[in-house]
Design a protein around this motif. Sequence first.
Motif, PDB file in Angstrom:
ATOM      1  N   ASP A  73      48.972  44.967  30.473  1.00  0.00           N
ATOM      2  CA  ASP A  73      49.604  46.207  30.917  1.00  0.00           C
ATOM      3  C   ASP A  73      49.027  46.678  32.245  1.00  0.00           C
ATOM      4  N   ARG A 105      55.466  40.628  32.493  1.00  0.00           N
ATOM      5  CA  ARG A 105      55.282  42.033  32.135  1.00  0.00           C
ATOM      6  C   ARG A 105      55.713  42.955  33.280  1.00  0.00           C
ATOM      7  N   TYR A 106      55.384  42.578  34.524  1.00  0.00           N
ATOM      8  CA  TYR A 106      55.770  43.391  35.671  1.00  0.00           C
ATOM      9  C   TYR A 106      57.291  43.488  35.804  1.00  0.00           C
ATOM     10  N   ALA A 108      59.655  42.960  33.595  1.00  0.00           N
ATOM     11  CA  ALA A 108      60.274  43.652  32.459  1.00  0.00           C
ATOM     12  C   ALA A 108      60.016  45.147  32.467  1.00  0.00           C
ATOM     13  N   LYS A 109      58.792  45.556  32.792  1.00  0.00           N
ATOM     14  CA  LYS A 109      58.396  46.955  32.657  1.00  0.00           C
ATOM     15  C   LYS A 109      58.495  47.774  33.940  1.00  0.00           C
ATOM     16  N   HIS A 110      58.420  47.114  35.084  1.00  0.00           N
ATOM     17  CA  HIS A 110      58.377  47.842  36.353  1.00  0.00           C
ATOM     18  C   HIS A 110      59.454  47.382  37.342  1.00  0.00           C
ATOM     19  N   PRO A 113      63.349  47.855  36.168  1.00  0.00           N
ATOM     20  CA  PRO A 113      63.724  49.269  36.093  1.00  0.00           C
ATOM     21  C   PRO A 113      63.761  49.955  37.461  1.00  0.00           C
ATOM     22  N   GLN A 210      54.144  38.076  24.551  1.00  0.00           N
ATOM     23  CA  GLN A 210      55.092  38.508  25.581  1.00  0.00           C
ATOM     24  C   GLN A 210      56.521  38.068  25.290  1.00  0.00           C
ATOM     25  N   ASP A 213      58.833  40.688  26.564  1.00  0.00           N
ATOM     26  CA  ASP A 213      58.977  40.683  28.024  1.00  0.00           C
ATOM     27  C   ASP A 213      59.987  39.636  28.457  1.00  0.00           C
ATOM     28  N   ALA A 216      63.519  40.557  27.787  1.00  0.00           N
ATOM     29  CA  ALA A 216      64.002  41.695  28.571  1.00  0.00           C
ATOM     30  C   ALA A 216      64.352  41.327  30.006  1.00  0.00           C
TER      31      ALA A 216
END
Length: 278
Positions: A73, A105-106, A108-110, A113, A210, A213, A216
């Motif tokens: 994270d 992770r980057y 998918a999460k940042h 979006p 993951q 991730d 996503a």
Amino acid sequence: MAYVTTADGVEIFYKDWGPRDAQPIVFHHGWPLSSDDWDAQMLFFLANGYRVVAHDRRGHGRSAQVGTGHDMDHYAADAAAVAEHLDLRNAVHIGHSTGGGEVARYVAKHGQPQGRVAKAVLVSAVPPLMVQTEANPEGTPITVFDGFRQALAANRAQFFLDVAAGPFYGFNREDATVSEGVVRNWWRQGMMGGANAHYDGIKAFSETDQTGDLKAITVPTLVLQGDDDQIVPYKDAALLQAKLLQHATLKIYEGFPHGMLTTHADVINPDLLAFVRS
């Protein structure tokens, strides 16, 4: 040298070369290395007219040797801090090994979006999950990673030499041509970072699930791995990544090792460029 300060006050070192109006190619390095591990790729893409960016993960390379946040994270949030600071858009994010987990992770999460990512590349990457569990019976036993921790704590310098001179680049294979310079450069990068970050990072790259991730990620994603990867078994990594990703292109290289970006840059770089241009 250029640094960005994260939300939790950590100084992250980064490189930013090339025309500011060119498409950015962002590189995420593996454990326990630094952005220097991408020299062959950064120079190649720079010569082809791209803007190339790479950072040292917290606790690694020239970034701050903090005692906390050595997990996927925080790795992704730190990458996001660099992308936001430089206002990178339409970027292609390329990650190797642990850096592949960071990319997943980057994105998918940042990145998705925020609308900053055009494509992604996972090279010899650790997702979806390395460690063996009841739900992942084909994974690597936890005793292997416990062994990594024990060796690192006992004699990090020797452990890093053994990894670089052995399985990482396939230099332990009978027909291998060993490059002393490559071994020394791996060791140099590793020893620049903090022992605590490297110790905690073993848990991050081996025990982070993951799967979510990968599912996503909606941008086109290139998955590359060698079938002689002695660090991350390709059947538990690249093959599963290609199944979980929505828009994946998979390529397996016969006989290539975990560190194939260095040992076979002449083959990998044109494949990366073709995907970026596609």
